[in-house]
Scaffold this motif. Structure first.
Motif, mmCIF file in Angstrom:
data_model
loop_
_atom_site.group_PDB
_atom_site.id
_atom_site.type_symbol
_atom_site.label_atom_id
_atom_site.label_comp_id
_atom_site.label_asym_id
_atom_site.label_seq_id
_atom_site.Cartn_x
_atom_site.Cartn_y
_atom_site.Cartn_z
ATOM 1 N N LEU A 142 0.826 -1.203 0.000
ATOM 2 C CA LEU A 142 0.000 0.000 0.000
ATOM 3 C C LEU A 142 0.862 1.255 0.000
ATOM 4 N N LEU A 143 1.918 1.252 0.798
ATOM 5 C CA LEU A 143 2.839 2.388 0.825
ATOM 6 C C LEU A 143 3.483 2.599 -0.547
ATOM 7 N N THR A 144 3.883 1.502 -1.179
ATOM 8 C CA THR A 144 4.478 1.590 -2.517
ATOM 9 C C THR A 144 3.479 2.141 -3.523
ATOM 10 N N ALA A 145 2.227 1.693 -3.428
ATOM 11 C CA ALA A 145 1.190 2.176 -4.346
ATOM 12 C C ALA A 145 0.963 3.679 -4.172
ATOM 13 N N VAL A 146 0.995 4.150 -2.927
ATOM 14 C CA VAL A 146 0.826 5.591 -2.668
ATOM 15 C C VAL A 146 1.970 6.380 -3.292
ATOM 16 N N VAL A 147 3.194 5.865 -3.154
ATOM 17 C CA VAL A 147 4.360 6.547 -3.733
ATOM 18 C C VAL A 147 4.242 6.602 -5.258
ATOM 19 N N VAL A 148 3.854 5.487 -5.870
ATOM 20 C CA VAL A 148 3.701 5.452 -7.332
ATOM 21 C C VAL A 148 2.583 6.399 -7.771
ATOM 22 N N PHE A 149 1.511 6.461 -6.987
ATOM 23 C CA PHE A 149 0.413 7.381 -7.300
ATOM 24 C C PHE A 149 0.907 8.826 -7.305
ATOM 25 N N LEU A 150 1.689 9.200 -6.305
ATOM 26 C CA LEU A 150 2.210 10.566 -6.224
ATOM 27 C C LEU A 150 3.169 10.858 -7.372
ATOM 28 N N LEU A 151 3.980 9.864 -7.751
ATOM 29 C CA LEU A 151 4.889 10.046 -8.878
ATOM 30 C C LEU A 151 4.109 10.253 -10.180
ATOM 31 N N ASN A 152 3.001 9.509 -10.329
ATOM 32 C CA ASN A 152 2.154 9.678 -11.517
ATOM 33 C C ASN A 152 1.535 11.074 -11.555
ATOM 34 N N CYS A 153 1.162 11.587 -10.378
ATOM 35 C CA CYS A 153 0.597 12.946 -10.317
ATOM 36 C C CYS A 153 1.610 13.975 -10.805
ATOM 37 N N MET A 154 2.887 13.745 -10.462
ATOM 38 C CA MET A 154 3.924 14.672 -10.905
ATOM 39 C C MET A 154 4.287 14.471 -12.371
ATOM 40 N N ALA A 155 4.073 13.239 -12.876
ATOM 41 C CA ALA A 155 4.462 12.946 -14.259
ATOM 42 C C ALA A 155 3.519 13.579 -15.270
ATOM 43 N N PRO A 166 -0.089 16.330 -15.577
ATOM 44 C CA PRO A 166 -1.145 17.125 -14.931
ATOM 45 C C PRO A 166 -2.538 16.566 -15.215
ATOM 46 N N TYR A 167 -2.644 15.647 -16.166
ATOM 47 C CA TYR A 167 -3.944 15.082 -16.536
ATOM 48 C C TYR A 167 -4.268 13.796 -15.774
ATOM 49 N N PHE A 168 -3.303 13.306 -14.970
ATOM 50 C CA PHE A 168 -3.481 12.017 -14.307
ATOM 51 C C PHE A 168 -4.663 12.019 -13.346
ATOM 52 N N LEU A 169 -4.887 13.111 -12.630
ATOM 53 C CA LEU A 169 -5.943 13.162 -11.621
ATOM 54 C C LEU A 169 -7.331 13.432 -12.193
ATOM 55 N N ASP A 170 -7.424 13.607 -13.490
ATOM 56 C CA ASP A 170 -8.734 13.775 -14.100
ATOM 57 C C ASP A 170 -9.568 12.509 -13.885
ATOM 58 N N PRO A 171 -10.815 12.624 -13.387
ATOM 59 C CA PRO A 171 -11.631 11.427 -13.101
ATOM 60 C C PRO A 171 -11.781 10.495 -14.288
ATOM 61 N N TRP A 172 -11.930 11.045 -15.480
ATOM 62 C CA TRP A 172 -12.086 10.198 -16.662
ATOM 63 C C TRP A 172 -10.782 9.498 -17.006
ATOM 64 N N THR A 173 -9.661 10.155 -16.768
ATOM 65 C CA THR A 173 -8.365 9.519 -17.009
ATOM 66 C C THR A 173 -8.174 8.330 -16.074
ATOM 67 N N LEU A 174 -8.499 8.540 -14.792
ATOM 68 C CA LEU A 174 -8.383 7.465 -13.819
ATOM 69 C C LEU A 174 -9.338 6.318 -14.141
ATOM 70 N N SER A 175 -10.550 6.663 -14.556
ATOM 71 C CA SER A 175 -11.532 5.638 -14.884
ATOM 72 C C SER A 175 -11.089 4.814 -16.086
ATOM 73 N N ASP A 176 -10.625 5.493 -17.125
ATOM 74 C CA ASP A 176 -10.176 4.781 -18.325
ATOM 75 C C ASP A 176 -8.928 3.952 -18.050
ATOM 76 N N ALA A 177 -8.122 4.390 -17.068
ATOM 77 C CA ALA A 177 -6.911 3.634 -16.725
ATOM 78 C C ALA A 177 -7.242 2.256 -16.164
ATOM 79 N N THR A 178 -8.429 2.112 -15.570
ATOM 80 C CA THR A 178 -8.793 0.810 -14.996
ATOM 81 C C THR A 178 -8.970 -0.259 -16.061
#
Length: 335
Positions: free
Chosen positions: A32-45, A47-59
């Motif tokens: 879980l800690l690793t997943a949180v770190v990867v999530f934060l890295l994706n946010c920095m990679a 600016p569109y990562f946190l868009d709800p549709w982007t996250l939904s389509d990523a699933t």
């Protein structure tokens, strides 16, 4: 492997002078800690990562594989494995394609796919439990067999004659933003958690994984239990095939090619011991999200698919080798 990983975390905490609660010493907490770190890295990679549709389509990148990972976790806990799952997906898809060409309704198309998946899983299970052939040998054989049948039936052609209503399984959304696939996966994750952790079926699964001989003499029908698990893997491979075929809108014999590595990695990375007897659904679910985040992150960085395969393969080897490495270095320190 779960107990080894927990011991490593506990020893590290002691050396650092930390006093961690029990849940923080688990493999799931580290994941879980690793997943949180990867999530934060994706946010920095991006600016569109946190868009709800982007996250939904990523699933869509992981839900079909994750649905198979849930029953496969139970198979690995009982010291077996099934690497024919991607080939089952292909054969189910071809069967559904020919059924769709006959002009029948969506219900019958799905039933045919599910029936083929159950038959494939049952076939694997019978070879393992009735003929006592190792599951790795059986499923290597059926991996080629099922994929080969798909190629013989379809060749290099594609089938696209699916009714419009069929598209919903792989392209539909629930509550406007959540994909239908993702919602199904979440519901199945809860179901498998209850099945494994809260029922006699789950306790029998762990008992067989820890000691099949003792489980047999305690009154558990080991062969039938394993047969059920292999059949479940076949059934949910068919469910994944319905969703994948629907999402792609077509059937080809190459569908889901190479998915075996990703699915097994999801299970083993989630803390399910390849030697059997331990593992949790919670760990598998966290692993699924972690691998999904890694895949999305690499995609945001335009990393080629072959590099993604190398990374996933390295993760699988690393997790399997971890207990051996820990034991080796522990013995070296004692010396």
């Amino acid at each position: 492997m779960d107990s080894v990983n927990k011991a490593v975390i506990e020893n590290s905490a002691k050396q650092a002078g930390w006093h961690l609660p029990t849940w923080a010493k688990s493999w799931e907490a580290l994941l879980l800690l690793t997943a949180v770190v990867v999530f934060l890295l994706n946010c920095m990679a991006s600016p569109y990562f946190l868009d709800p549709w982007t996250l939904s389509d990523a699933t869509f990148n992981f839900t079909e594989k994750a649905i198979i990972a849930l029953p496969l976790a139970l198979v690995i806990i009982v010291r077996e494995i099934d690497i024919s799952v991607a080939s089952i997906i292909a054969l189910c898809s071809v069967a559904m394609g020919y059924t769709a060409q006959a002009g029948v309704g969506v219900e019958l198309i799905c039933l045919v796919g599910l029936a083929v998946g159950v038959c494939c899983g049952l076939f694997n299970g019978l070879l393992v439990t009735r003929l006592n052939i190792p599951s790795i040998v059986v499923t290597i054989g059926t991996m080629s067999l099922f994929r080969g049948i798909a190629y013989i039936l379809l060749g290099d052609q594609a089938i696209r004659d699916y009714p419009p209503a069929f598209e919903y399984f792989g392209q539909g959304y629930v509550f406007y933003v959540f994909s239908f696939e993702f919602v199904v996966f979440c519901l199945l994750a809860v179901l498998f958690y209850v099945l494994l952790q809260k029922t006699n079926f789950g306790r029998r699964t762990y008992a067989i994984g820890n000691n099949p001989t003792a489980a047999f003499y305690s009154g558990i029908n080991v062969a039938n239990h394993k047969l059920i698990l292999f059949t479940l893997v076949g059934f949910f491979s068919a469910v994944a095939s319905i969703m994948l075929t629907s999402r792609l809108g077509s059937t080809r014999p190459t569908i889901a090619l190479g998915w075996e590595l990703n699915i097994v990695t999801m299970v083993v990375l989630g803390g399910v011991s390849i030697l059997g007897g331990s593992g949790t659904i919670i760990g598998v679910v966290i692993s699924v999200f972690l691998m999904g985040l890694v895949t999305v992150g690499l995609g945001l960085l335009n990393i080629p698919g072959i590099i993604m395969s190398i990374i996933i393969g390295s993760m699988l080897i690393g997790v399997i080798a971890l207990p051996t490495l820990i034991k080796f270095f522990a013995e070296k320190r004692r010396v």
